[in-house]
Scaffold this motif. Structure first.
Motif, PDB file in Angstrom:
ATOM      1  N   GLU A   1      46.261  64.770 168.333  1.00 22.24           N
ATOM      2  CA  GLU A   1      46.276  63.557 167.517  1.00 22.24           C
ATOM      3  C   GLU A   1      45.235  63.593 166.404  1.00 22.24           C
ATOM      4  O   GLU A   1      45.468  63.116 165.302  1.00 22.24           O
ATOM      5  CB  GLU A   1      46.046  62.337 168.406  1.00 22.24           C
ATOM      6  N   ILE A   2      44.072  64.160 166.691  1.00 22.52           N
ATOM      7  CA  ILE A   2      43.000  64.210 165.703  1.00 22.52           C
ATOM      8  C   ILE A   2      43.393  65.041 164.495  1.00 22.52           C
ATOM      9  O   ILE A   2      42.866  64.873 163.400  1.00 22.52           O
ATOM     10  CB  ILE A   2      41.685  64.729 166.331  1.00 22.52           C
ATOM     11  N   LEU A   3      44.358  65.946 164.653  1.00 19.15           N
ATOM     12  CA  LEU A   3      44.797  66.767 163.533  1.00 19.15           C
ATOM     13  C   LEU A   3      45.940  66.125 162.760  1.00 19.15           C
ATOM     14  O   LEU A   3      46.301  66.594 161.693  1.00 19.15           O
ATOM     15  CB  LEU A   3      45.215  68.157 164.026  1.00 19.15           C
ATOM     16  N   SER A   4      46.530  65.064 163.283  1.00 16.46           N
ATOM     17  CA  SER A   4      47.611  64.407 162.558  1.00 16.46           C
ATOM     18  C   SER A   4      47.026  63.310 161.669  1.00 16.46           C
ATOM     19  O   SER A   4      46.629  63.571 160.550  1.00 16.46           O
ATOM     20  CB  SER A   4      48.667  63.872 163.525  1.00 16.46           C
ATOM     21  N   GLU A   5      46.934  62.094 162.156  1.00  7.88           N
ATOM     22  CA  GLU A   5      46.346  61.007 161.374  1.00  7.88           C
ATOM     23  C   GLU A   5      45.064  60.557 162.055  1.00  7.88           C
ATOM     24  O   GLU A   5      45.073  60.199 163.228  1.00  7.88           O
ATOM     25  CB  GLU A   5      47.313  59.840 161.237  1.00  7.88           C
ATOM     26  N   ALA A   6      43.985  60.570 161.316  1.00 10.58           N
ATOM     27  CA  ALA A   6      42.671  60.271 161.884  1.00 10.58           C
ATOM     28  C   ALA A   6      42.233  58.828 161.648  1.00 10.58           C
ATOM     29  O   ALA A   6      41.074  58.494 161.862  1.00 10.58           O
ATOM     30  CB  ALA A   6      41.638  61.240 161.298  1.00 10.58           C
ATOM     31  N   ASP A   7      43.142  57.947 161.253  1.00 11.73           N
ATOM     32  CA  ASP A   7      42.779  56.574 160.908  1.00 11.73           C
ATOM     33  C   ASP A   7      42.084  55.846 162.059  1.00 11.73           C
ATOM     34  O   ASP A   7      40.993  55.309 161.890  1.00 11.73           O
ATOM     35  CB  ASP A   7      44.011  55.776 160.497  1.00 11.73           C
ATOM     36  N   SER A   8      42.745  55.798 163.210  1.00 17.33           N
ATOM     37  CA  SER A   8      42.181  55.069 164.359  1.00 17.33           C
ATOM     38  C   SER A   8      40.862  55.676 164.797  1.00 17.33           C
ATOM     39  O   SER A   8      39.892  54.952 165.078  1.00 17.33           O
ATOM     40  CB  SER A   8      43.161  55.089 165.535  1.00 17.33           C
ATOM     41  N   PHE A   9      40.827  56.979 164.857  1.00 14.98           N
ATOM     42  CA  PHE A   9      39.624  57.678 165.285  1.00 14.98           C
ATOM     43  C   PHE A   9      38.467  57.420 164.326  1.00 14.98           C
ATOM     44  O   PHE A   9      37.353  57.100 164.745  1.00 14.98           O
ATOM     45  CB  PHE A   9      39.931  59.178 165.371  1.00 14.98           C
ATOM     46  N   LEU A  10      38.736  57.513 163.040  1.00 13.01           N
ATOM     47  CA  LEU A  10      37.701  57.292 162.036  1.00 13.01           C
ATOM     48  C   LEU A  10      37.213  55.849 162.067  1.00 13.01           C
ATOM     49  O   LEU A  10      36.007  55.596 162.005  1.00 13.01           O
ATOM     50  CB  LEU A  10      38.231  57.651 160.656  1.00 13.01           C
ATOM     51  N   LEU A  11      38.132  54.896 162.198  1.00 13.04           N
ATOM     52  CA  LEU A  11      37.738  53.492 162.277  1.00 13.04           C
ATOM     53  C   LEU A  11      36.881  53.240 163.514  1.00 13.04           C
ATOM     54  O   LEU A  11      35.886  52.516 163.457  1.00 13.04           O
ATOM     55  CB  LEU A  11      38.977  52.592 162.282  1.00 13.04           C
ATOM     56  N   PHE A  12      37.233  53.863 164.629  1.00  9.17           N
ATOM     57  CA  PHE A  12      36.433  53.739 165.849  1.00  9.17           C
ATOM     58  C   PHE A  12      35.018  54.260 165.630  1.00  9.17           C
ATOM     59  O   PHE A  12      34.032  53.617 165.988  1.00  9.17           O
ATOM     60  CB  PHE A  12      37.100  54.499 166.996  1.00  9.17           C
TER      61      PHE A  12
END
Length: 86
Positions: free
Chosen positions: A9-20
């Motif tokens: 998932e981290i290699l697809s879209e990082a939006d949620s991870f980055l916001l977290f």
């Protein structure tokens, strides 16, 4: 046939991870302790999407971003919920 392995998932879209990370004052993106580090392009694209949603401004999380980061939703859906709640 489906691929044998799913793309992390981290290699697809990082939006949620980055916001977290931003909402928890974590600067993990600068550390080298990654199993699979997201590409610079993925991080820049995530910042652009979060800025468009007004969840991030000048690479800092906004009040709206903090609220959305607490929801168990993708940032785009969380932003919609936040707007509907107003």
């Amino acid at each position: 046939l489906a691929p044998q392995y799913k793309i992390p998932e981290i290699l697809s879209e990082a939006d949620s991870f980055l916001l977290f990370l931003l909402s928890n004052d974590l600067d993990v993106l600068q550390s080298g302790n990654w199993i699979e580090k997201p590409s610079e392009a993925a991080v820049e694209q995530a910042f652009a999407r979060l800025e468009k949603l007004t969840l991030v401004a000048n690479r800092k999380v906004t009040k709206a971003g903090i609220c959305v980061s607490k929801l168990p939703l993708a940032p785009a859906y969380g932003r919609m919920v936040l707007e509907a709640h107003k």
